[in-house]
Design an enzyme around this catalytic site. Structure first.
Site, PDB file in Angstrom:
ATOM      1  N   ASP A 108     -65.223-104.960  20.348  1.00  0.00           N
ATOM      2  CA  ASP A 108     -64.993-103.848  19.429  1.00  0.00           C
ATOM      3  C   ASP A 108     -64.425-104.424  18.130  1.00  0.00           C
ATOM      4  O   ASP A 108     -65.009-105.336  17.564  1.00  0.00           O
ATOM      5  CB  ASP A 108     -64.060-102.813  20.089  1.00  0.00           C
ATOM      6  CG  ASP A 108     -63.825-101.580  19.230  1.00  0.00           C
ATOM      7  OD1 ASP A 108     -64.719-100.722  19.160  1.00  0.00           O
ATOM      8  OD2 ASP A 108     -62.733-101.482  18.632  1.00  0.00           O
ATOM      9  N   HIS A 156     -69.446 -98.643  25.954  1.00  0.00           N
ATOM     10  CA  HIS A 156     -68.729 -99.381  24.915  1.00  0.00           C
ATOM     11  C   HIS A 156     -67.690-100.361  25.446  1.00  0.00           C
ATOM     12  O   HIS A 156     -67.415-101.370  24.807  1.00  0.00           O
ATOM     13  CB  HIS A 156     -68.053 -98.394  23.967  1.00  0.00           C
ATOM     14  CG  HIS A 156     -67.345 -99.052  22.833  1.00  0.00           C
ATOM     15  ND1 HIS A 156     -68.004 -99.852  21.910  1.00  0.00           N
ATOM     16  CD2 HIS A 156     -66.033 -99.069  22.478  1.00  0.00           C
ATOM     17  CE1 HIS A 156     -67.123-100.310  21.033  1.00  0.00           C
ATOM     18  NE2 HIS A 156     -65.932 -99.857  21.352  1.00  0.00           N
TER      19      HIS A 156
END
Length: 315
Positions: free
Chosen positions: A99, A294
């Site tokens: 991320d 994610h």
């Protein structure tokens, strides 16, 4: 066993978690996370013969949170990585980021290839410079409700996300995972905030436990979300600060891991995987995890661990 301590890095006190001995491997977390998001990676990398270190990055969890938004530029964040490497008594390292930690890892390899032996990014691919300031382009494409635009106003998202820490992590982690309904990147029209698009899950997926939710919530009691949100508040400034590297390539050996259900993929251009070697010409491979959302290394630790161990051992 994972051990914890604090180091002084670039004038701030930085909390790190570490395990193992050998060449240094740094694990850089994203938003809204901490060192704990790498909990499944310590043992496999340590067993493979590496000194594994995962810091709480600037503004997060157990690390100091400077007050000024300007103290969270990409140059500060890369500087923290280099400072941490030296504070650990090392002259080089492999950096792995997920991320927001991925852009930090990619930029560290871009700016200091003399120190970075290898770089791997999870979820967020190597940076391709936008033709203009990114926030304006994102607003044109997604509207004012796009989450990165919503995060810009100091105090707003900070208060929303910090109102109920356990509820925030439960909603956010599940919604953006491969098991969730999907974290809408746009705040719905008429909604009170970002979390309105993320329903409270009836049950947690198999990769996430109530103890994990408790751990993240407890770590965020000190600093809340402002430090991490300040990274977003430097997006346009980062574009200005990195203009000198507009055409530069990421030259250290690299590796990229993504998931087919990662929301980040909706932001990129079609065919972005095929374009990666033009940015990182020493790309050693791409792992595309079917059905993964994610939270790459948390959702699919076994596959991620095997790929990372193979990559770092091959350097």
């Amino acid at each position: 066993m994972v051990n914890h301590r604090e180091l002084t890095v670039n004038g701030i006190q930085m909390h790190i978690a570490e395990q193992g001995q050998g060449p240094l491997v740094l694990l850089l977390h994203g938003f809204p996370e901490s060192w704990y998001s790498w909990r499944h990676q310590f043992q496999p990398l340590a067993d493979a013969g590496f000194h594994v270190v995962a810091p709480d990055q600037r503004g997060y969890a157990g690390t100091d949170r400077p007050e000024s938004v300007d103290d969270y530029s990409i140059l500060h964040l890369v500087g923290d990585v280099i400072g941490l490497i030296h504070a650990l008594g090392e002259q080089e390292a492999v950096v792995i980021g997920h991320d927001w930690g991925a852009p930090v890892a990619w930029h560290t390899a871009l700016l200091r290839p003399d120190i970075i032996r290898g770089v791997a990014g999870l979820s967020v691919p190597p940076p391709r410079r936008a033709p203009a300031k990114p926030l304006g382009l994102l607003e044109q494409r997604f509207g004012q409700g796009f989450y990165q635009i919503y995060f810009q106003e100091p105090g707003v998202a900070d208060a929303e996300l910090g109102a109920d820490l356990k509820d925030t992590f439960r909603r956010f982690l599940v919604a953006a995972s491969g098991d969730g309904a999907g974290a809408a990147p746009v705040v719905p029209e008429g909604a009170k905030g970002f979390l309105d698009a993320m329903p409270t899950p009836e049950a947690l997926p198999s990769w996430l436990t109530e103890a994990d939710i408790d751990a993240f919530a407890e770590q965020y009691e000190r600093n809340g979300f402002t430090g991490g949100l300040n990274w977003y508040r430097n997006i346009d400034r980062n574009w200005e600060l990195t203009a000198a590297w507009a055409d530069a390539k990421i030259t250290p050996p690299s590796f990229y891991i993504t998931g087919t259900k990662d929301i980040v993929r909706t932001f990129g251009a079609p065919g972005f995987l095929e374009q990666l070697p033009s940015i990182a010409p020493n790309l050693r491979g791409i792992l595309d995890l079917e059905g993964c959302g994610h939270w790459t290394q948390q959702e699919r630790p076994d596959e991620v661990n095997a790929a990372l161990v193979e990559f770092v051992k091959g350097l």
